[in-house]
Enzyme design. Structure first.
Site, PDB file in Angstrom:
ATOM      1  N   ASN A 242       0.888  -1.176   0.000  1.00 20.57           N
ATOM      2  CA  ASN A 242       0.000   0.000   0.000  1.00 20.57           C
ATOM      3  C   ASN A 242       0.920   1.219   0.000  1.00 20.57           C
ATOM      4  OD1 ASN A 242      -1.825   2.017   0.430  1.00 20.57           O
ATOM      5  ND2 ASN A 242      -2.729   1.121   2.268  1.00 20.57           N
TER       6      ASN A 242
ATOM      7  N   ARG B  77      -2.606  -2.085  -3.448  1.00 17.52           N
ATOM      8  CA  ARG B  77      -3.850  -1.346  -3.231  1.00 17.52           C
ATOM      9  C   ARG B  77      -3.788  -0.077  -4.074  1.00 17.52           C
ATOM     10  NH1 ARG B  77      -5.657   2.371   1.730  1.00 17.52           N
ATOM     11  NH2 ARG B  77      -7.796   2.643   1.060  1.00 17.52           N
TER      12      ARG B  77
ATOM     13  N   HIS C  94     -13.206   2.141   0.135  1.00 16.73           N
ATOM     14  CA  HIS C  94     -13.164   1.066   1.142  1.00 16.73           C
ATOM     15  C   HIS C  94     -13.814  -0.214   0.608  1.00 16.73           C
ATOM     16  CE1 HIS C  94     -13.254   4.298   4.545  1.00 16.73           C
ATOM     17  NE2 HIS C  94     -11.999   3.910   4.349  1.00 16.73           N
TER      18      HIS C  94
ATOM     19  N   ARG D  43     -12.337  14.314   8.683  1.00 19.31           N
ATOM     20  CA  ARG D  43     -13.164  14.757   7.545  1.00 19.31           C
ATOM     21  C   ARG D  43     -14.584  15.069   8.008  1.00 19.31           C
ATOM     22  NH1 ARG D  43     -11.930   9.743   3.759  1.00 19.31           N
ATOM     23  NH2 ARG D  43      -9.851   9.417   4.616  1.00 19.31           N
TER      24      ARG D  43
ATOM     25  N   GLU E 204      -7.850  -5.982   4.921  1.00 23.49           N
ATOM     26  CA  GLU E 204      -7.743  -5.581   3.513  1.00 23.49           C
ATOM     27  C   GLU E 204      -6.511  -6.192   2.846  1.00 23.49           C
ATOM     28  OE1 GLU E 204      -8.468  -1.606   5.183  1.00 23.49           O
ATOM     29  OE2 GLU E 204      -9.292  -1.107   3.221  1.00 23.49           O
TER      30      GLU E 204
END
Ligand code: ADP
Length: 398
Positions: free
Chosen positions: A7, A89, A178, A239, A385
């Site tokens: 990643n 990813r 996601h 956020r 993940e």
């Protein structure tokens, strides 16, 4: 034979190494502060002492990849391990990528073409792939896109009500993120609850630093809380999630901030951090809340309320009663308070919690946290993940 999952971000490379056959995680770690004087890294091998990853000042992603391999070779358990494939990813696959793909030059330029939609992510993702190609010239690379799971959602769900040319000329639509996590936990939930593969409806809440929810019917995503960028939807660590679309203009007029500064503010210092004024970290906020800090309490309340409202909205897209609601991600797996407050607000839809199970079924294994025999079920499903990317890599190569 091992699969290395990468990643690659703007200043870090996170990685995990899996035994391709047994799926055991052999190692993991991070190289971070890349491009700075303080580039540093750590390798974690189960059963061994953590090892530093030696990086020169200003190390690049390629330097990091070389250093990761050198650190892996120093581990007695791993020195004979052969990295036979790499899985990467990639955040944004736009409308072009609807599933994992074997990397070719065209795929890399396709990822770069989408940089305007995810400038902070796709460029470093592509650089990470090129770095891996340089360090492992013989191993195939596979890319797994965060957005791909959402390529099954319908136009009425993904289109914004703005002039059509913004969609046709500028790719303005909702994408969803996601996806790798939501797909992984929903597949796991279908197994755990013995649901019919061709007849199930799920709501999935991934609550980490970024937070999103997804509606899933028969293994396919039908809606997401996220939009053209990962700012849309619920409240997150830093956020804001949904705000009035006029807010940007209003703030610019009132404060003299530039549009770029407002966007930065909504992404970096809003959400839990903005509301609480102290932290974006749910552990810290929970401790402050329990100590009577009213701003931390409000931050948690807004977070849970907006999550519940988002989940209620996603139920429209299920076109039927949900079989289960899943919680995952650092907050979803660990915060019994967030689960409790959120589920309470969904009582009108038949959701309920067994408070004792909610206390005990945390991150390690997860489990059902609704009272025995009630429907919809509520459960915690730990996400993974990296393992999902390793599995996708294996599937493409076989
Ligand atoms: P990322 O999105 O970066 O992968 P994670 O999925 O690790 O993030 O989630 C990070 C969030 O999980 C943080 O807000 C953190 O406080 C929260 N978290 C982790 N452990 C706990 C815990 N025991 N209780 C409450 N929140 C937790």
């Amino acid at each position: 034979m091992a699969t290395l999952v990468i990643n690659s971000g703007s200043s870090s490379v996170k990685f995990a190494l899996f035994d391709t056959l047994s799926e055991a995680c052999l190692a993991s770690g991070i190289a971070e502060c890349l491009g700075t004087e303080n580039a540093t890294g750590e390798l974690i091998v189960p059963g061994e002492k953590n090892r530093p990853i030696n990086l020169r000042k200003g190390a690049t992603a390629t330097d990091a990849m070389h250093a990761i391999v050198a650190a892996l070779r120093l581990s007695p358990a791993l020195k004979n391990v052969d990295v036979t494939a790499l899985g990467h990813r990639v955040v944004h696959g736009g409308e072009r990528f609807s599933g994992p793909e074997l990397v070719t030059d065209e795929v890399i330029s396709g990822i770069r073409d989408l940089c305007s939609l995810a400038p902070l992510h796709n460029a470093p993702n592509a650089s990470g792939i090129e770095a891996a190609q340089a360090v492992f010239p013989k191993a195939p690379n596979i890319v797994v896109f965060d957005t791909a799971f959402y390529q099954t959602i319908a136009p009425k769900v993904y289109r914004y009500a703005v002039p059509e040319n913004l969609y046709t000329d500028h790719a303005v639509r909702r994408y969803g993120f996601h996806g790798t996590s939501h797909q992984f936990v929903s597949t796991e939930a279908v197994k755990r609850l013995s649901l019919d593969l061709n007849n199930h409806r799920l709501l999935s809440a991934h609550l980490g630093n970024g937070c999103s929810a997804t509606a899933i019917v028969n293994g396919k995503a039908v809606d997401t809380s996220m939009g053209i960028t990962p700012l849309e939807g619920m409240v997150m660590g830093t956020r804001s999630g949904n705000v009035d679309p006029n807010l940007h203009g209003y703030i610019v007029d009132q404060t003299g901030m530039t549009l770029k500064e407002v966007t930065e503010m909504l992404n970096k210092v809003s959400g839990l951090l903005g509301l609480s004024g102290t932290s974006n970290d749910m552990r810290t906020l929970t401790a402050h809340h329990l100590n009577g800090d009213s701003r931390a309490t409000l931050a948690i309340e807004v977070f849970c309320f907006r999550l519940a409202r988002e989940l209620a909205g996603l139920m429209v897209s299920l076109e039927g009663t949900p079989d289960a609601l899943l919680f995952t991600g650092g907050i979803g797996e660990n915060s019994r308070i967030v689960r409790e407050i959120t589920v309470k607000q969904l009582a009108a839809f038949g959701f309920a919690l067994d408070l004792e199970s909610n206390l005990s079924n945390g991150r390690d294994r997860g489990g059902v946290i609704s009272p025995d025999g009630t429907s919809p079920a509520v459960l915690v499903v730990p996400t993974n993940e990296e393992l999902a990317i390793a599995r996708a890599t294996k599937a493409i190569l076989s």
